[in-house]
Scaffold this motif. Structure first.
Motif, short mmCIF file in Angstrom:
data_model
loop_
_atom_site.label_atom_id
_atom_site.label_comp_id
_atom_site.label_asym_id
_atom_site.label_seq_id
_atom_site.Cartn_x
_atom_site.Cartn_y
_atom_site.Cartn_z
N GLY A 1 0.82 -1.21 0.00
CA GLY A 1 0.00 0.00 0.00
C GLY A 1 0.85 1.25 0.00
N GLY A 2 0.24 2.31 -0.47
CA GLY A 2 0.91 3.61 -0.49
C GLY A 2 -0.13 4.64 -0.84
N SER A 3 0.14 5.89 -0.50
CA SER A 3 -0.91 6.87 -0.75
C SER A 3 -0.73 7.61 -2.07
CB SER A 3 -1.03 7.85 0.41
OG SER A 3 0.21 8.30 0.80
N SER A 4 0.36 7.30 -2.81
CA SER A 4 0.51 7.91 -4.13
C SER A 4 1.40 7.02 -4.99
CB SER A 4 1.14 9.30 -4.01
OG SER A 4 2.42 9.18 -3.43
N GLY A 5 1.26 7.13 -6.28
CA GLY A 5 2.15 6.43 -7.21
C GLY A 5 1.97 4.93 -7.27
N VAL A 6 0.85 4.41 -6.76
CA VAL A 6 0.63 2.96 -6.81
C VAL A 6 -0.11 2.65 -8.12
CG1 VAL A 6 -0.47 1.00 -5.68
CG2 VAL A 6 0.53 2.83 -4.30
#
Ligand SMILES: CC(C)=CCC/C(C)=C/CC/C(C)=C/CC/C(C)=C/CC/C(C)=C/CC/C(C)=C/CC/C(C)=C/COP(=O)(O)OP(=O)(O)O
Ligand SMILES: O=P(O)(O)OC[C@@H](O)CO
Ligand SMILES: [Mg+2]
Length: 232
Positions: free
Chosen positions: A40-45
């Motif tokens: 998971g990540g909040s950007s660029g996934v």
């Protein structure tokens, strides 16, 4: 339906598909004794960086789940899925509308028995997650309680996630939240970069999530596993 396929998770490593990780580091993380790897990540996934990392983690027997945080990054083949909802935002996109769009696109393919909603309370104003979701992150222990009651007692979300991504949080607030919960599994993440901090969080949280330190200090990251497990 949610049969809490993640109920036994005490320690989790969160890996960001946007970030590079070499094979030796991934090997150490997957063989560390952690209960699960969460992507998971909040950007660029994206689809591609998520598939790529999933394929690499699949060489190991550890549970691997996806926190679906972008529409592009919904990838089949994980052991389970979490869909985040930011409870402390007034921007309906992150509260509900992105998730609705996700279901309009992928609803027919969702493995419901292995998919859970996670009610996020985002508490580090400086984090990407707070900025992206426009979270009202400056909350005291007292301010946070109505969000907890809403998430746990009214909406019956199976996971309540206290998120300080990038900064170690207020453990007295975490203790307060833990004491208020009726049924949700309490996840804590943010700024754990030592065994001591991991143990502090594990006193209150059901599940302790360790992220950024994997990329900054592998030995410290590994030390968090036993610190959490010792608290059982
Ligand atoms: C195709 C298939 C098999 C699908 C099944 C998968 C599935 C269940 C699909 C459902 C579709 C769906 C509902 C999609 C929703 C997609 C979506 C855009 C949801 C919104 C997510 C959200 C609220 C994002 C806001 C940011 C946030 C809270 C992200 C959570 C993760 C997080 C905090 C990561 C930390 O990020 P990091 O990059 O480390 O941040 P820092 O820099 O601050 O550290
Ligand atoms: O990266 P850190 O700060 O360890 O936070 C973990 C996780 O809660 C991020 O979503
Ligand atoms: Mg991060």
């Amino acid at each position: 339906m949610d049969n809490r396929w993640y109920a036994h998770w005490r320690h989790v490593f969160k890996l960001d598909p946007e970030k590079e990780i070499d094979d030796a580091t991934l090997d150490a993380i997957c063989l560390s004794g952690t209960d699960a790897i969460l992507l998971g990540g909040s950007s660029g996934v994206t689809f591609d960086n998520t598939v790529d990392l999933l394929a690499r983690v699949r060489r190991y027997s550890v549970d691997c789940a996806l926190e679906v945080s972008t529409l592009d990054g919904a990838v089949p083949g994980f052991d389970g899925y979490f869909v985040p909802f930011v409870m402390n935002t007034k921007n309906a996109d992150w509260l509900m509308l992105k998730q609705l769009e996700g279901l309009q696109q992928y609803g027919a393919f969702v493995p419901w028995e292995a998919t859970a909603a996670s009610g996020y309370i985002v508490l580090n104003e400086q984090s990407t997650a707070a900025k992206v979701s426009e979270a009202e992150a400056n909350l005291s222990s007292q301010d946070v309680l109505p969000y907890v009651w809403l998430t746990d007692r009214l909406l019956h979300m199976p996971v309540l996630y206290i998120e300080y991504s990038g900064r170690f949080g207020d453990m007295s607030l975490l203790a307060r939240v833990a004491a208020e919960l009726d049924q949700a599994q309490l996840f804590y993440g943010g700024g754990i970069d030592s065994a001591d901090k991991a143990a502090q969080a594990a006193k209150h949280a059901d599940t302790v999530v360790v992220g950024n330190v994997v990329y900054d200090n592998l030995q410290a990251a590994i030390s968090t596993v036993q610190a959490v497990k010792r608290m059982v």
